[in-house]
Design a protein around this motif. Structure first.
Motif, PDB file in Angstrom:
ATOM      1  N   GLU A  39       0.920  -1.291  -0.144  1.00  0.00           N
ATOM      2  CA  GLU A  39      -0.016  -0.150   0.008  1.00  0.00           C
ATOM      3  C   GLU A  39       0.919   1.273  -0.071  1.00  0.00           C
ATOM      4  O   GLU A  39       0.686   2.177  -0.780  1.00  0.00           O
ATOM      5  N   THR A  40       2.019   1.231   0.837  1.00  0.00           N
ATOM      6  CA  THR A  40       2.847   2.495   0.963  1.00  0.00           C
ATOM      7  C   THR A  40       3.594   2.805  -0.457  1.00  0.00           C
ATOM      8  O   THR A  40       3.744   3.764  -0.984  1.00  0.00           O
ATOM      9  N   LEU A  41       4.101   1.296  -1.161  1.00  0.00           N
ATOM     10  CA  LEU A  41       4.775   1.603  -2.381  1.00  0.00           C
ATOM     11  C   LEU A  41       3.777   2.186  -3.368  1.00  0.00           C
ATOM     12  O   LEU A  41       4.140   2.974  -4.112  1.00  0.00           O
ATOM     13  N   TYR A  42       2.592   1.663  -3.515  1.00  0.00           N
ATOM     14  CA  TYR A  42       1.763   2.417  -4.583  1.00  0.00           C
ATOM     15  C   TYR A  42       1.308   3.617  -4.241  1.00  0.00           C
ATOM     16  O   TYR A  42       1.507   4.273  -5.205  1.00  0.00           O
ATOM     17  N   THR A  43       1.063   4.080  -3.078  1.00  0.00           N
ATOM     18  CA  THR A  43       0.723   5.306  -2.716  1.00  0.00           C
ATOM     19  C   THR A  43       1.945   6.274  -3.046  1.00  0.00           C
ATOM     20  O   THR A  43       1.725   7.342  -3.558  1.00  0.00           O
ATOM     21  N   THR A  49      -4.622   1.779  -6.713  1.00  0.00           N
ATOM     22  CA  THR A  49      -5.029   0.503  -6.769  1.00  0.00           C
ATOM     23  C   THR A  49      -6.424   0.243  -6.659  1.00  0.00           C
ATOM     24  O   THR A  49      -6.814  -0.934  -6.979  1.00  0.00           O
ATOM     25  N   ASN A  50      -7.112   1.170  -5.999  1.00  0.00           N
ATOM     26  CA  ASN A  50      -8.703   0.752  -5.990  1.00  0.00           C
ATOM     27  C   ASN A  50      -9.278   1.173  -7.080  1.00  0.00           C
ATOM     28  O   ASN A  50     -10.153   0.299  -7.562  1.00  0.00           O
ATOM     29  N   GLN A  51      -8.826   2.138  -8.116  1.00  0.00           N
ATOM     30  CA  GLN A  51      -9.717   2.327  -9.378  1.00  0.00           C
ATOM     31  C   GLN A  51      -8.699   1.539 -10.536  1.00  0.00           C
ATOM     32  O   GLN A  51      -9.339   1.091 -11.428  1.00  0.00           O
ATOM     33  N   ASN A  52      -7.438   1.254 -10.298  1.00  0.00           N
ATOM     34  CA  ASN A  52      -6.810   0.825 -11.586  1.00  0.00           C
ATOM     35  C   ASN A  52      -5.677  -0.054 -10.940  1.00  0.00           C
ATOM     36  O   ASN A  52      -4.346   0.248 -10.858  1.00  0.00           O
ATOM     37  N   PRO A  53      -6.045  -1.591 -10.543  1.00  0.00           N
ATOM     38  CA  PRO A  53      -5.041  -2.160  -9.835  1.00  0.00           C
ATOM     39  C   PRO A  53      -3.737  -2.374 -10.665  1.00  0.00           C
ATOM     40  O   PRO A  53      -3.681  -2.375 -11.901  1.00  0.00           O
ATOM     41  N   ALA A  54      -2.579  -2.248 -10.193  1.00  0.00           N
ATOM     42  CA  ALA A  54      -1.250  -2.383 -10.798  1.00  0.00           C
ATOM     43  C   ALA A  54      -0.972  -3.713 -11.205  1.00  0.00           C
ATOM     44  O   ALA A  54      -1.426  -4.802 -10.455  1.00  0.00           O
ATOM     45  N   GLN A  57       3.932  -6.332 -13.946  1.00  0.00           N
ATOM     46  CA  GLN A  57       5.212  -5.708 -14.532  1.00  0.00           C
ATOM     47  C   GLN A  57       5.467  -4.293 -13.877  1.00  0.00           C
ATOM     48  O   GLN A  57       6.376  -3.844 -13.560  1.00  0.00           O
ATOM     49  N   ILE A  58       4.333  -3.449 -13.650  1.00  0.00           N
ATOM     50  CA  ILE A  58       4.149  -2.166 -12.845  1.00  0.00           C
ATOM     51  C   ILE A  58       4.908  -2.295 -11.663  1.00  0.00           C
ATOM     52  O   ILE A  58       5.713  -1.852 -10.988  1.00  0.00           O
ATOM     53  N   THR A  59       4.227  -3.479 -10.863  1.00  0.00           N
ATOM     54  CA  THR A  59       4.903  -3.898  -9.501  1.00  0.00           C
ATOM     55  C   THR A  59       6.147  -4.044  -9.454  1.00  0.00           C
ATOM     56  O   THR A  59       7.147  -3.490  -8.323  1.00  0.00           O
ATOM     57  N   GLU A  60       6.834  -4.761 -10.244  1.00  0.00           N
ATOM     58  CA  GLU A  60       8.068  -5.271 -10.368  1.00  0.00           C
ATOM     59  C   GLU A  60       9.161  -3.860 -10.547  1.00  0.00           C
ATOM     60  O   GLU A  60       9.912  -3.727  -9.923  1.00  0.00           O
ATOM     61  N   ARG A  61       8.332  -3.042 -11.500  1.00  0.00           N
ATOM     62  CA  ARG A  61       9.285  -1.750 -11.771  1.00  0.00           C
ATOM     63  C   ARG A  61       9.244  -0.884 -10.635  1.00  0.00           C
ATOM     64  O   ARG A  61      10.355  -0.238 -10.220  1.00  0.00           O
ATOM     65  N   LEU A  62       8.282  -0.856  -9.908  1.00  0.00           N
ATOM     66  CA  LEU A  62       8.003  -0.001  -8.473  1.00  0.00           C
ATOM     67  C   LEU A  62       9.066  -0.534  -7.444  1.00  0.00           C
ATOM     68  O   LEU A  62       9.665   0.501  -6.986  1.00  0.00           O
ATOM     69  N   ILE A  63       9.116  -1.863  -7.170  1.00  0.00           N
ATOM     70  CA  ILE A  63      10.016  -2.249  -6.391  1.00  0.00           C
ATOM     71  C   ILE A  63      11.534  -2.118  -6.647  1.00  0.00           C
ATOM     72  O   ILE A  63      12.375  -1.739  -5.825  1.00  0.00           O
ATOM     73  N   GLN A 111      10.090   6.752   2.289  1.00  0.00           N
ATOM     74  CA  GLN A 111       9.079   5.554   2.510  1.00  0.00           C
ATOM     75  C   GLN A 111       8.878   4.633   1.452  1.00  0.00           C
ATOM     76  O   GLN A 111       8.692   3.327   1.755  1.00  0.00           O
ATOM     77  N   ALA A 112       9.289   5.028   0.013  1.00  0.00           N
ATOM     78  CA  ALA A 112       9.006   4.220  -0.851  1.00  0.00           C
ATOM     79  C   ALA A 112      10.209   2.833  -0.789  1.00  0.00           C
ATOM     80  O   ALA A 112       9.925   1.717  -1.033  1.00  0.00           O
TER      81      ALA A 112
END
Length: 234
Positions: A39-43, A49-54, A57-63, A111-112
């Motif tokens: 939740e913190t990462l996405y924020t 993620t409530n309107q458009n779930p990641a 591939q997006i999650t991998e890139r964010l991490i 935080q991320a």
């Protein structure tokens, strides 16, 4: 190839990114910490993620993006005796702090990055649990607990600062409105005085020069008030 695929050996990102999917790859005891981390990462990266779930591939890139700065600090921390000891015990967050001045701890960590490191450490906990490495589990869990605590304090500090900023703006707005109200009141009084005693002055400019201090305004301001008032009467 995404670095995440090498880092994460057990957490299945498809479970995280698909709504209403049961988290079978993560022990139930770690669900709350995992949810908090993602939740913190996405924020932090503006993913709603409530309107458009990641997706995966997006999650991998964010991490990957979030781990990059803290990975550098971990490498630097390993160069110190304290950091090397922490690293050898799997305490990566403690390692990242060992190269920082004491007063910088808690503010330098983004935080991320902390959220991404939490995800990585949760994955390591799962690995150690399957291997039955009790002592290592305790070390990594302690590091994970410190991470979670630091992230919580960071978010609380951010909220406090946001509230403080709002209060400053609010007070400034109140003061501005008060000054505006006082100015309007002074304008009314100045015009009333001009109507009553203006004939005693050689000109509007003379009145403005002599009476500006009484109304706490610049000479030009008082002159413009009188001139505008007189023009409206024509």
């Amino acid at each position: 190839m995404s670095e995440t695929r090498r880092y994460l050996q057990h957490i299945e990102l498809e479970e995280i990114t698909k709504p209403s999917t049961e988290w079978l790859s993560i022990p139930s005891q770690l669900h709350d910490l995992t949810a908090k981390a993602f939740e913190t990462l996405y924020t932090c990266y503006g993913e709603n993620t409530n309107q458009n779930p990641a997706d995966k591939q997006i999650t991998e890139r964010l991490i990957d993006d979030a781990l990059s700065p803290i990975a550098k600090r971990i490498y630097e921390g390993k160069q110190t005796p304290e950091g090397q000891r922490a690293y050898s015990r799997g305490r990566l967050f403690s390692t990242s702090l060992s190269s920082l001045d004491t007063e910088m701890r808690g503010v330098i960590q983004e935080q991320a990055s902390m959220a991404a490191l939490m995800i990585y450490q949760i994955d390591r906990l799962i690995d150690l649990q399957k291997a039955g490495s009790i002592e290592s589990i305790l070390d990594v869990f302690a590091d994970l607990s410190n991470l979670h605590g630091e992230l919580t304090r960071s978010e609380e500090y951010e909220c406090v600062m946001a509230d403080a900023e709002w209060e400053v703006v609010n007070q400034a707005s109140k003061r501005a409105k008060l000054r505006h109200k006082e100015t309007n009141q002074n304008k009314i009084k100045a015009l009333a005085e001009w109507e009553k005693t203006g004939h005693n002055y050689s000109s509007m400019a003379a009145f403005a020069t002599q009476r500006r201090k009484a109304y706490d305004v610049k000479e030009r301001t008082l002159y413009d008030w009188i001139r505008g008032h007189c023009r409206q009467k024509l």
